[in-house]
Design an enzyme around this catalytic site. Structure first.
Site, short mmCIF file in Angstrom:
data_model
loop_
_atom_site.label_atom_id
_atom_site.label_comp_id
_atom_site.label_asym_id
_atom_site.label_seq_id
_atom_site.Cartn_x
_atom_site.Cartn_y
_atom_site.Cartn_z
N GLU A 88 10.47 1.62 9.97
CA GLU A 88 11.36 2.75 9.66
C GLU A 88 10.56 4.01 9.94
O GLU A 88 9.63 4.33 9.20
CB GLU A 88 11.80 2.71 8.19
N CYS A 97 13.19 11.86 5.67
CA CYS A 97 13.39 11.45 7.08
C CYS A 97 14.83 11.68 7.51
O CYS A 97 15.11 11.75 8.70
CB CYS A 97 13.02 9.99 7.23
N LYS A 147 0.84 -1.21 0.00
CA LYS A 147 0.00 0.00 0.00
C LYS A 147 0.87 1.25 0.00
O LYS A 147 1.62 1.48 0.95
CB LYS A 147 -0.89 0.03 1.24
N GLU A 153 9.34 16.20 15.46
CA GLU A 153 9.64 16.14 14.03
C GLU A 153 8.71 17.09 13.27
O GLU A 153 7.49 16.99 13.40
CB GLU A 153 9.45 14.71 13.50
P1 NAD Z 1 2.22 7.91 8.10
O1 NAD Z 1 2.66 7.10 9.26
O2 NAD Z 1 1.09 8.85 8.28
O3 NAD Z 1 1.80 6.98 6.88
C1 NAD Z 1 2.67 6.04 6.30
C2 NAD Z 1 1.86 4.95 5.65
O4 NAD Z 1 1.16 4.22 6.66
C3 NAD Z 1 0.79 5.44 4.69
O5 NAD Z 1 0.70 4.54 3.60
C4 NAD Z 1 -0.47 5.39 5.53
O6 NAD Z 1 -1.64 5.24 4.77
C5 NAD Z 1 -0.20 4.15 6.35
N1 NAD Z 1 -0.95 4.08 7.61
C6 NAD Z 1 -1.43 5.09 8.37
N2 NAD Z 1 -2.06 4.60 9.46
C7 NAD Z 1 -1.96 3.26 9.40
C8 NAD Z 1 -2.39 2.20 10.25
N3 NAD Z 1 -3.06 2.43 11.37
N4 NAD Z 1 -2.10 0.93 9.89
C9 NAD Z 1 -1.40 0.68 8.77
N5 NAD Z 1 -0.98 1.63 7.91
C10 NAD Z 1 -1.25 2.91 8.24
O7 NAD Z 1 3.52 8.64 7.60
P2 NAD Z 1 3.63 9.72 6.45
O8 NAD Z 1 3.04 10.99 6.97
O9 NAD Z 1 3.13 9.13 5.18
O10 NAD Z 1 5.21 9.87 6.30
C11 NAD Z 1 5.97 10.77 7.04
C12 NAD Z 1 6.72 10.05 8.14
O11 NAD Z 1 7.49 8.99 7.60
C13 NAD Z 1 7.71 10.95 8.84
O12 NAD Z 1 7.63 10.72 10.23
C14 NAD Z 1 9.06 10.48 8.32
O13 NAD Z 1 10.15 10.70 9.16
C15 NAD Z 1 8.80 9.03 8.14
N6 NAD Z 1 9.75 8.43 7.21
C16 NAD Z 1 10.70 7.58 7.71
C17 NAD Z 1 11.64 7.02 6.85
C18 NAD Z 1 12.68 6.08 7.36
O14 NAD Z 1 13.33 5.43 6.56
N7 NAD Z 1 12.89 5.97 8.67
C19 NAD Z 1 11.59 7.32 5.50
C20 NAD Z 1 10.62 8.20 5.02
C21 NAD Z 1 9.69 8.74 5.89
#
Ligand code: NAD
Length: 482
Positions: free
Chosen positions: A248, A282, A173, A384
């Site tokens: 991650e 990130c 997804k 963040e």
């Molecule tokens: P998010 O957690 O809101 O969403 C990420 C994904 O998870 C999306 O596909 C979303 O639909 C899904 N999701 C949301 N709630 C869920 C649930 N309850 N169960 C399963 N899936 C669910 O994150 P975002 O806003 O899309 O991304 C930004 C964040 O990602 C920032 O905190 C950033 O630091 C982090 N990030 C981390 C890395 C890394 O490698 N550590 C890389 C890129 C981004």
């Protein structure tokens, strides 16, 4: 209007709910496509298709899987221009960045894991002359891959490539904010001859569709990249089911500048580390620690470099700062800039929303913002922000900066700038961070372990770590004579 449909069992399907989510181009603010709003029924269909495809795909020799994945890699490369434009329209980043980083990296991810599986080995332990133990690694079965919006195809392929290469079948997804390139990837997979059901892509909201992947009893492992709060919810749901988890998560990364650096070139690199992709990486360094002896000169140079991150239409080649991903995220980042003022910070550069004219009049743009005068322990320096806002903080000694850099719940990436190799080594060893870059930033070698400490995650991706995650080791103990 274009409908972003699910890809299940080798076919495009509409969501069972019959509902669609509006997809907005963040540079214009306009709805330009509709996304399938999938729920547990679509996820169940996808898991069923993946289960059916698993026996054949997992039994295929590594060379066969490798060839299919290399064809996908080549076809992503053939469509580089279309995919780059799609990524920019969906995410808001400058087109040159999609073209030079995001899509080439997707090409590389697929090729890297396609070829890595041709070069693996297993361990053997000889217990005595008549007994040998050897380890075999088996794919897990159906696995779930859930990715975020900041580097859409880049991170989507970073997960599915090792999962597929190791012989698993996948239900994946992408973020509901940036689903377009994953949708386009489905056609590439069909054209490349990926067998039906090996990769299934479902679209929708996290708590509906993502959660259904996490909770499905036949999904054996979850590889997730996203926010720390979401990571906690996923861990809570998956742990009682004993699923393998790779998380991650977020970061609040320190950039450490010692007083022996060349100021102009280091300021250029530090600005790049803070503001590339609108600060929505990130790994961006959002807390910039500068040794007191050079702080005035360095701050001046950094302000100049910050102004060079021109805000503009992401399709224009001179634009260095595109749109942030959506209106809600823009409000969040602007909210932190306001909070910085309330916490006693000074806006040294930027600080405001930018309202462009013409095509991008309705877009979500923010000036790259540099903030000074804040203590390390205020909210702006602890939470963040994930946008074009960074703070500059003076320090005196190595001990001081290590203590401040580590004074955070996160531990994803850190960057050190110095010409003193002893200092670089000492500091790098003491930082609580999954990655430490010295005199460089975002230099990635796909063989290295990638991931975070503390609230930045659990587990590591990349190279053999990813293949280990997506396989289950089994020890076979063989005695020669019964
Ligand atoms: P998010 O957690 O809101 O969403 C990420 C994904 O998870 C999306 O596909 C979303 O639909 C899904 N999701 C949301 N709630 C869920 C649930 N309850 N169960 C399963 N899936 C669910 O994150 P975002 O806003 O899309 O991304 C930004 C964040 O990602 C920032 O905190 C950033 O630091 C982090 N990030 C981390 C890395 C890394 O490698 N550590 C890389 C890129 C981004």
């Amino acid at each position: 209007m274009l409908h972003i449909r699910n890809y299940i069992g080798g076919h495009y399907c509409d969501p069972n709910s019959g509902l669609w989510i509006e997809n907005v181009n963040p540079s214009t603010g306009e709805v330009y496509s509709l996304i399938a709003r999938s729920d547990e029924r679509d996820v169940a269909d996808a898991v069923r298709a993946a289960q059916e495809a698993f026996p054949t795909w997992s039994a295929m020799p590594a060379k066969g899987r490798s060839e299919v994945l290399l064809r996908i890699s080549a076809k992503i490369n053939d469509h580089l221009e279309d995919l780059a434009l799609a990524e920019t329209n969906d995410q808001g980043k400058p087109l040159w960045l999609s073209r030079s980083v995001d899509i080439p990296r997707a090409v590389e991810n697929m090729a890297f894991f396609a070829t890595e599986i041709l070069h693996t080995h297993t361990d053997a332990h000889q217990t005595d002359e008549s007994v040998i133990n050897f380890t075999v690694r088996k794919p897990l079965g159906v696995v779930g891959c859930i990715s975020p919006w900041n580097l859409p195809l880049y991170l989507f392929t970073w997960k599915i490539a090792p999962a597929l290469a190791a012989g698993n079948t996948v239900v994946a997804k992408p973020s509901e904010l940036t689903p377009m390139t994953a949708f386009l990837l489905a056609q590439i997979c069909i054209d490349a001859g990926l067998p039906p059901g090996v990769l299934n892509i479902v679209h929708g909201f996290g708590p509906e569709c993502g959660q259904a992947i996490v909770e499905h009893p036949h999904v054996k492992a979850i590889s997730f990249t996203g926010g720390t709060v979401t990571g906690k919810a996923i861990a809570a749901a998956a742990a009682p089911m004993f699923k393998k988890l790779s998380l991650e998560l977020g970061g609040k990364n320190p950039t450490i500048v010692f007083d022996d650096v060349k100021i102009a070139s280091t300021a250029r690199s530090v600005a790049r580390a803070a503001f590339t992709n609108q600060g929505e990486i990130c790994l961006c360094g959002s807390r910039i620690f500068v040794q007191r002896g050079i702080i005035e000169e360095f701050q001046k140079a950094l302000i100049e470099e910050t102004h060079r991150f021109l805000v503009g239409d992401p399709l224009e080649p001179e634009t260095r700062t595109g749109a942030v991903v959506n209106a809600a995220h823009m409000e969040k980042v602007l909210g932190y800039i306001e909070l910085a003022k309330q916490e006693g910070g000074m806006i040294l550069a930027g600080g405001r929303r930018v309202e462009l004219e013409g095509r991008c009049a309705g877009g979500f743009f923010i000036e790259p913002t540099l903030i000074g005068g804040l203590p390390q322990d205020c909210r702006v320096n602890r939470e963040e922000i994930f946008g074009p806002a960074a703070t500059i903080i003076p320090f005196d000694t190595e001990d001081d900066v290590v203590a401040m850099a580590n004074d955070t719940a996160y531990g994803l990436a850190a960057t050190i700038w110095t010409t003193n190799v002893h200092r670089a080594h000492r500091t790098a060893q003491r930082l609580e961070s999954g990655i430490v870059w010295v005199n460089t930033w975002l230099m990635r070698d796909l063989r290295t372990p990638f991931g975070g400490m503390k609230h930045s995650g659990v587990g590591r991706e990349g190279g053999t770590e990813a293949l280990r995650f997506f396989t289950e080791p089994k020890n076979i103990c063989l005695q020669i004579e019964p």
